[in-house]
Design a protein around this motif. Structure first.
Motif, PDB file in Angstrom:
ATOM      1  N   ILE A 400       1.538  -2.033   6.788  1.00  0.00           N
ATOM      2  CA  ILE A 400       0.997  -3.410   6.121  1.00  0.00           C
ATOM      3  C   ILE A 400       2.112  -4.401   7.071  1.00  0.00           C
ATOM      4  N   LEU A 401       1.235  -5.370   7.317  1.00  0.00           N
ATOM      5  CA  LEU A 401       1.976  -6.441   8.139  1.00  0.00           C
ATOM      6  C   LEU A 401       2.343  -7.753   7.408  1.00  0.00           C
ATOM      7  N   LEU A 402       3.617  -8.120   7.276  1.00  0.00           N
ATOM      8  CA  LEU A 402       4.018  -9.279   6.493  1.00  0.00           C
ATOM      9  C   LEU A 402       3.650 -10.665   7.312  1.00  0.00           C
ATOM     10  N   ILE A 415       5.411  -3.848  -0.586  1.00  0.00           N
ATOM     11  CA  ILE A 415       6.072  -2.369  -1.225  1.00  0.00           C
ATOM     12  C   ILE A 415       5.218  -2.086  -2.236  1.00  0.00           C
ATOM     13  N   LYS A 416       4.701  -2.516  -3.193  1.00  0.00           N
ATOM     14  CA  LYS A 416       3.954  -2.103  -4.089  1.00  0.00           C
ATOM     15  C   LYS A 416       2.372  -1.455  -3.606  1.00  0.00           C
ATOM     16  N   ARG A 417       2.013  -2.173  -2.630  1.00  0.00           N
ATOM     17  CA  ARG A 417       0.686  -1.535  -2.044  1.00  0.00           C
ATOM     18  C   ARG A 417       0.841  -0.330  -1.496  1.00  0.00           C
ATOM     19  N   ASP A 421      -0.388   1.781  -4.679  1.00  0.00           N
ATOM     20  CA  ASP A 421      -1.779   1.764  -4.585  1.00  0.00           C
ATOM     21  C   ASP A 421      -2.553   2.732  -4.055  1.00  0.00           C
ATOM     22  N   LYS A 422      -3.803   2.841  -4.134  1.00  0.00           N
ATOM     23  CA  LYS A 422      -4.765   3.590  -3.249  1.00  0.00           C
ATOM     24  C   LYS A 422      -4.594   3.306  -2.139  1.00  0.00           C
ATOM     25  N   GLU A 423      -4.367   2.199  -1.583  1.00  0.00           N
ATOM     26  CA  GLU A 423      -4.322   1.776  -0.175  1.00  0.00           C
ATOM     27  C   GLU A 423      -3.186   2.322   0.400  1.00  0.00           C
ATOM     28  N   GLY A 424      -2.020   2.744  -0.305  1.00  0.00           N
ATOM     29  CA  GLY A 424      -0.882   3.451   0.219  1.00  0.00           C
ATOM     30  C   GLY A 424      -1.347   4.727   0.847  1.00  0.00           C
ATOM     31  N   GLU A 425      -1.833   5.367  -0.440  1.00  0.00           N
ATOM     32  CA  GLU A 425      -2.551   6.855  -0.185  1.00  0.00           C
ATOM     33  C   GLU A 425      -3.287   6.868   1.181  1.00  0.00           C
TER      34      GLU A 425
END
Length: 465
Positions: A400-402, A415-417, A421-425
């Protein structure tokens, strides 16, 4: 992989020398020294030329020979602009090392008590080296330590400058649009590459010209993630190309660190739950402001996740180390967070507790994360980092780009994503597949394995061409 090379029949008899000339920056030194180790295990005798102000700890490399050259850095303060970028220092080395480099190389070539020199390998950004190599009739290969697409973008920096990209700001609607020639990138990525784009464009024009005049390019990358880009490169660069990375697959440990490493935190890391820790490191050169530093601190504290944060002395502009942390920050995160000056990154990324890597998107760090399979949060700073970050997040989709910089709410969401989240998986699954592609490329018949064999054969034959 290391074992394969140590049992190579060439390694039992040294018959040729290879001379290497690395840039004295951590992100350049680490892969170049890995390349030196690889060539050494293949039977070549290694000589390292280095500027005198940036001498490696030679006791760590008893099997290499080192030659120091004068670099003029004692006079640099009188030449330094108000806001120098990387090209200023590298240009300075190119302009001030040329005579001492030529003399050193000529001396090494004339030493008949040593095996004959097969070739010279320099960092690609030492553009001074090509004319010197030509004058002394020694083949020069260039080593490019960054992503393949970066050299194409750098080649076009002067074009982007003439197009007016660097005059755009966040208020301009074009700022967020894609670059026509490189649709994976946004114009804001190009703008972030350089603080002095005209100078950097002229510098990279010299670099690209001398790459094309070289005897070959060695890349710290592998074919799979950059195959379409590599095809474009082959059309524009007619010299042999060797993609034998990621080089840490041969020698995972950090073998050329310029900074002392802290290991005292490992007992704390061992006590953390699997994939629960945010590892934060912005590399050896990047600098951030006081306000950005405090936003990072608040963002880390507010998520509640344990974290290991590398704060290099001098990383925060105008600060020695931690004096600009928010009030009572260390008490607030006691037990949850650790701050160190430097650490063995390869070991931290490989630790079972590490769940996410928040990085400046340097190419070495990105490759380490891919090889171990850790998803990323990207905060690119300058030069090639915005390019790498865009590919990590928008093309390979493993991070993920800030987009809006270092701001606590954006940090918390990112961080939470990744962690919850499913996105991180999905990122973890994709980076695991990419990690497997790296492994396959190093097996017998794989792209990196074959590229190394081709490079060794090519270097061995150069003196006879």
């Amino acid at each position: 992989m290391e074992e394969d090379q140590q049992t190579n029949p060439r390694s039992s008899q040294i018959c040729q020398r290879v001379i290497l000339f690395p840039l004295p920056y951590q992100g350049h030194l680490t892969p170049m020294f890995r390349l030196a180790y690889i060539l050494h295990t293949q039977g070549f005798k290694i000589t390292i030329i280095h500027p005198q102000q940036f001498s490696p700890n030679q006791s760590n490399y008893p099997h290499f020979t080192f030659k120091s050259i004068s670099d003029g850095f004692s006079d640099i303060q009188s030449y330094m602009p108000e806001q120098p970028d990387a090209s200023f220092f590298i240009n300075y080395l190119n302009n001030n090392c040329i005579n001492s480099f030529r003399d050193c190389l000529a001396e090494l070539l004339a030493d008949h008590n040593e095996p004959p020199v097969a070739c010279l390998i320099t960092d690609a950004e030492y553009y001074l080296a090509q004319d010197v190599a030509n004058s002394l009739k020694v083949p020069r290969l260039v080593f490019w330590p960054c992503t393949i697409v970066a050299v194409l973008v750098y080649r076009d920096l002067s074009f982007f400058y003439d197009k007016g990209y660097f005059n755009l700001t966040r208020k301009d609607p074009e700022f967020e649009t894609r670059v026509p020639k490189y649709p994976a990138l946004k114009i804001k990525d190009i703008v972030k590459i350089a603080t002095n784009p005209k100078d950097l464009g002229e510098f990279q024009t010299n670099v690209v010209k001398q790459i094309k005049a070289s005897s070959g390019i060695i890349w710290n990358s592998f074919i799979q993630p950059e195959e379409p880009i590599l095809e474009n490169l082959r059309q524009d660069f007619s010299v042999p190309i060797f993609t034998l990375g990621p080089l840490q697959m041969y020698f995972p440990a950090s073998i050329s660190n310029l900074l002392e490493q802290d290991r005292s935190f490992f007992s704390w890391l061992d006590a953390q739950a699997p994939k629960s820790v945010i590892y934060v490191s912005f590399g050896s050169i990047a600098r951030i402001s006081q306000s950005e530093f405090q936003e990072v601190a608040h963002g880390l504290a507010n998520t509640g996740f344990p974290f290991l944060w590398v704060v290099r002395p001098g990383m925060v502009k105008g600060s020695e180390w931690l004096e600009w942390l928010p009030e009572n920050f260390l008490e607030k995160v006691a037990g949850k967070g650790r701050i160190v000056k430097w650490c063995p990154q390869d070991e931290v990324l490989a630790h079972p507790a590490t769940g996410c890597f928040w990085t400046h998107s340097g190419w070495n760090s990105t490759l380490e994360s891919i090889c171990i399979g850790v998803p990323m949060i990207c905060s690119p700073c300058v030069v090639g980092q915005p390019i790498v970050a865009r590919y990590v997040c928008d093309v390979w989709k493993i991070g993920i780009l800030l987009e809006n910089g270092l701001e606590r709410m954006s940090i918390e969401r990112a961080i939470k994503r990744v962690m919850l989240d499913k996105e991180g998986e999905g990122m973890r699954q994709r980076i695991s597949r990419l990690k497997e592609e790296v492994t396959i490329s190093f097996k017998e018949g794989g792209s990196s394995h074959m590229s190394l064999k081709s490079l060794i054969y090519y270097i061995s034959s150069l003196q006879f061409l």
